[in-house]
Structure formats: structure tokens, C-alpha cells
Write a protein that holds these residues in place. Structure first.
Motif, PDB file in Angstrom:
ATOM      1  N   GLN A  39       0.765  -1.605   0.205  1.00  0.00           N
ATOM      2  CA  GLN A  39      -0.051   0.101  -0.150  1.00  0.00           C
ATOM      3  C   GLN A  39       1.210   1.291   0.413  1.00  0.00           C
ATOM      4  N   GLU A  40       2.150   1.046   1.282  1.00  0.00           N
ATOM      5  CA  GLU A  40       2.961   2.205   0.931  1.00  0.00           C
ATOM      6  C   GLU A  40       3.751   2.779  -0.711  1.00  0.00           C
ATOM      7  N   VAL A  41       3.531   1.115  -1.168  1.00  0.00           N
ATOM      8  CA  VAL A  41       4.377   1.425  -1.992  1.00  0.00           C
ATOM      9  C   VAL A  41       3.618   2.153  -3.514  1.00  0.00           C
ATOM     10  N   LEU A  42       2.415   1.656  -4.136  1.00  0.00           N
ATOM     11  CA  LEU A  42       1.300   2.259  -4.447  1.00  0.00           C
ATOM     12  C   LEU A  42       0.817   3.043  -4.077  1.00  0.00           C
ATOM     13  N   GLU A  43       0.986   4.291  -3.209  1.00  0.00           N
ATOM     14  CA  GLU A  43       0.504   5.250  -3.123  1.00  0.00           C
ATOM     15  C   GLU A  43       1.295   6.167  -3.031  1.00  0.00           C
ATOM     16  N   THR A  44       3.136   6.217  -3.380  1.00  0.00           N
ATOM     17  CA  THR A  44       3.968   6.919  -3.231  1.00  0.00           C
ATOM     18  C   THR A  44       4.290   6.955  -4.365  1.00  0.00           C
ATOM     19  N   LEU A  45       3.947   5.875  -5.832  1.00  0.00           N
ATOM     20  CA  LEU A  45       4.756   5.145  -7.008  1.00  0.00           C
ATOM     21  C   LEU A  45       3.476   6.425  -7.244  1.00  0.00           C
ATOM     22  N   VAL A  46       1.897   6.348  -7.622  1.00  0.00           N
ATOM     23  CA  VAL A  46       1.141   7.417  -7.728  1.00  0.00           C
ATOM     24  C   VAL A  46       1.217   9.507  -7.501  1.00  0.00           C
ATOM     25  N   SER A  47       1.795   9.425  -6.439  1.00  0.00           N
ATOM     26  CA  SER A  47       2.362  10.748  -6.509  1.00  0.00           C
ATOM     27  C   SER A  47       3.481  11.159  -6.950  1.00  0.00           C
ATOM     28  N   LEU A  48       4.282   9.755  -6.392  1.00  0.00           N
ATOM     29  CA  LEU A  48       5.806  10.798  -7.830  1.00  0.00           C
ATOM     30  C   LEU A  48       5.391  10.536  -8.948  1.00  0.00           C
TER      31      LEU A  48
END
Length: 359
Positions: A333-342
Motif C-alpha cells: 500500500q505504501e509503495v502504490l500510494e507513493t508511486l502514484v504521487s511520484l
């Protein structure tokens, strides 16, 4: 450039013989109109060459082929053309012709070739990218071969430095190889660089094309940087060609137990310059520094710590979410949310389902 020049440049005979034909007949048009019965007068042509010329005239649609070249937005420069690169004209085995999409390097600016292993390490990838980005940010043109690994990474770094980069292919200028670099191919053109080949349009990549094209990479450059190379590699061929052409060669030192650094250590042992930092290289080249590093630091600070962890796990070749999780230690979840932000901020992009690269 006219249809006769295209015909002569595309002939399957050696560059030296094309130059001799052009010189004897005063033009490519003159070479085209040599009577078949008169070809035997040219002692440097063998029977195969004469048959090649005769057949080419029978099957070659002069105007149609030339119109196709124009349609593909490919320009042709022969070694008799005043716009042919002067650096390349000075090498002993210069190509008879260059096919170019986009632009040729600006000869008023310094050009540096960056070459290295296709199967590079993170260490080599990092330094190839950073050297190319820094040099490009200070007006140095980057020359490479669009290959996997060091070539592609350095050319992406050059674009991130907002400079120009030029790819010399082992295929026709209209054939992107490897296909996975098609995005980079397009970006090079969009940023004002160029795609260069000595091979006619439509020519597919062949193993023997690549060692030969290396003389063009070094010939267009003022010096050559070898970022990673095995003990026997194409990068060492480029380095040898560069030395024969009077170019300086620099190599990146690496871990003593890494096979990817053996070639670089061999070059250093033989007297190549040692790459310590982009700033030091720039100083050796006599180019004044600037504030590119400060800009990079500011941009990095803008990333939040979580974003920084994920961003450092995304590289210049495709990585999936599982690989990013393993390296960053973060949850899905942390990776997916951060990838979207980046991705929204323009730091990365998803090139296929759940595979990401830096941009």
C-alpha cells in the motif's frame, strides 16, 4: 543531396570504392551513368562489385527511393558534403555517408562519448547517468549508441541535464534497436539531438554492425568515457578506436572483484584518465562549472522521505512493484500510494502494467 547520391551510398560495395567512383566520375550522377560495358575500366572494382552496380540500376527506383527517404525525415550527408562532420572526416576509415534523423552534433561544442556494458551494475548505471547529466547541463553533447545498459542510461541522463545527445545505431536510422528504447529514441529527437547511422534506412541490426559503428561514436567525440566494461568487450574496442583517432579516454574505477570493472582497470593501467567526479572532469576539460548540483539538491529536498525511499528504488530500466517493495522495505500500500504521487509530480512513469522507470 539528390537521388543519385542516395543510390551510390546504398550500394553494397565498400566505402573506399564508393569514394573512388565519386572522385573518378566527379559526382554520384556520373557514377550512376557509367555504361555497364565500361565498368571493367575501373580496376578497383571486382566482378561482384560490377554485378552489384548493374543490378542496383535495374531495380532501384531513383525518385521513389529518394522520396521515401524524405518522407522518413532522414537526411543524407556524404563525405563530399560540406556539412559532413569535420571530426569524422579526419579519421582514416570514415563512412562514405551518414543517414541522420534530427540533427548532427554542433561542432562548435564539445562532444563526449559515454560507453559501457549492456548488463551494467547499479554502480555503473548511477555514475553513467550522473556524469552525462552533469556534463550535458554544462553544454557538453553526449554521444552514445542507444544500447541497453550504460548507453541508454547515459543518454537519458543527458536529456535530464537539458542538453543534447546523439545516438549512433547499428541499424538504419529509422530502426530503433533495442525496441524497448523507443521512448528514448523519440525523446532524443524531441530535445534537438539526432539519430545517426551509416546504414541505409530499413537495415536491421546485425552483430557485425555494432563493432563497426563504434568508430563513428568515438570519431564524433572529443573524448570517450568508459563507465563499465568486461575484460573483453565492445567498449574496449571503442576505446582502442578512440586512441587510434587521437581522442583521450577516461575510465571509471570500480570494485576490484567486479568483472564489470576489469576492462576499466585495464584501461587505467594502460594510461587512461581516471573518472573521479563529473566536476573534476569538467575542470580538466576547461569548462567552467555552474549550479547544476545545487539545483539537483533542491529538487531532492522537495521529495518527502517516503517518496525518496521509493524513488531511489526506481531506476532507468523497468522495475515492478514487487522489486520496489523488496528494495525499499515498504508495504504494498505504501509503495502504490507513493508511486502514484511520484508519477503525478513527473518523477517516474508507468511504462506497462505495474512496471515503472525514472523520467
Amino acid at each position: 543531396m539528390d537521388q543519385y547520391e542516395y543510390w551510390l551510398s546504398a550500394l553494397s560495395i565498400s566505402d573506399r570504392k564508393k569514394m573512388m567512383l565519386h572522385a573518378y566520375m566527379k559526382s554520384a550522377k556520373g557514377a550512376y551513368y557509367i555504361e555497364e560495358t565500361s565498368l571493367h575500366r575501373f580496376q578497383f572494382l571486382n566482378e561482384t562489385d560490377r554485378n552489384t552496380m548493374s543490378q542496383a540500376k535495374k531495380i532501384w527506383d531513383l525518385q521513389g527511393e529518394y522520396d521515401g527517404l524524405v518522407k522518413k525525415q532522414i537526411r543524407l550527408y556524404t563525405c563530399f558534403d560540406p556539412e559532413y562532420p569535420k571530426k569524422l572526416a579526419d579519421i582514416p576509415d570514415k563512412p562514405y555517408a551518414l543517414y541522420v534523423k534530427g540533427n548532427l552534433p554542433d561542432e562548435r561544442l564539445m562532444s563526449v562519448a559515454v560507453v559501457g556494458a549492456r548488463s551494467c551494475s547499479r554502480y555503473g548505471e548511477k555514475h553513467a547517468y550522473e556524469f552525462a547529466e552533469f556534463l550535458s547541463g554544462h553544454g557538453v553533447q553526449i554521444i552514445s549508441g542507444l544500447a541497453r545498459g550504460i548507453d541508454g542510461v547515459s543518454q537519458r541522463g543527458a536529456l535530464m541535464g537539458r542538453g543534447k545527445t546523439f545516438a549512433v545505431l547499428g541499424s538504419g536510422a529509422d530502426v530503433c534497436y533495442p525496441r524497448e528504447n523507443i521512448g528514448l529514441y523519440g525523446d532524443i529527437l524531441e530535445m534537438g539531438g539526432g539519430i545517426i547511422s551509416e546504414l541505409p534506412p530499413g537495415t536491421q541490426p546485425r552483430p557485425y554492425h555494432f563493432p563497426k559503428r563504434n568508430r563513428i561514436i568515438s570519431g564524433l567525440s572529443d573524448l570517450v568515457l568508459v563507465m563499465e566494461a568486461r575484460e573483453k568487450s565492445g567498449s574496449l574496442i571503442t576505446a582502442d578506436l578512440a586512441l587510434d583517432q587521437g581522442r583521450d579516454v577516461y575510465a571509471l574505477p570500480g570494485p576490484v572483484d567486479s568483472s564489470l570493472s576489469m576492462g576499466c582497470h585495464q584501461l587505467i593501467r594502460q594510461g587512461a584518465g581516471i573518472l573521479i567526479s563529473p566536476e573534476m572532469l569538467l575542470e580538466e576539460l576547461g569548462i567552467s562549472g555552474g549550479n547544476l548540483q545545487e539545483k539537483k539538491t533542491e529538487a531532492k529536498k522537495m521529495l518527502e522521505s517516503l517518496e525518496n525511499m521509493v524513488y531511489s528504488s526506481v531506476v532507468l530500466y523497468p522495475r515492478n512493484i514487487g522489486q520496489i517493495m523488496d528494495e525499499s522495505g515498504l508495504s504494498a500500500q505504501e509503495v502504490l500510494e507513493t508511486l502514484v504521487s511520484l508519477e503525478i509530480k513527473g518523477y517516474i512513469k508507468e511504462i506497462s502494467k505495474n512496471y515503472y522507470i525514472r523520467v
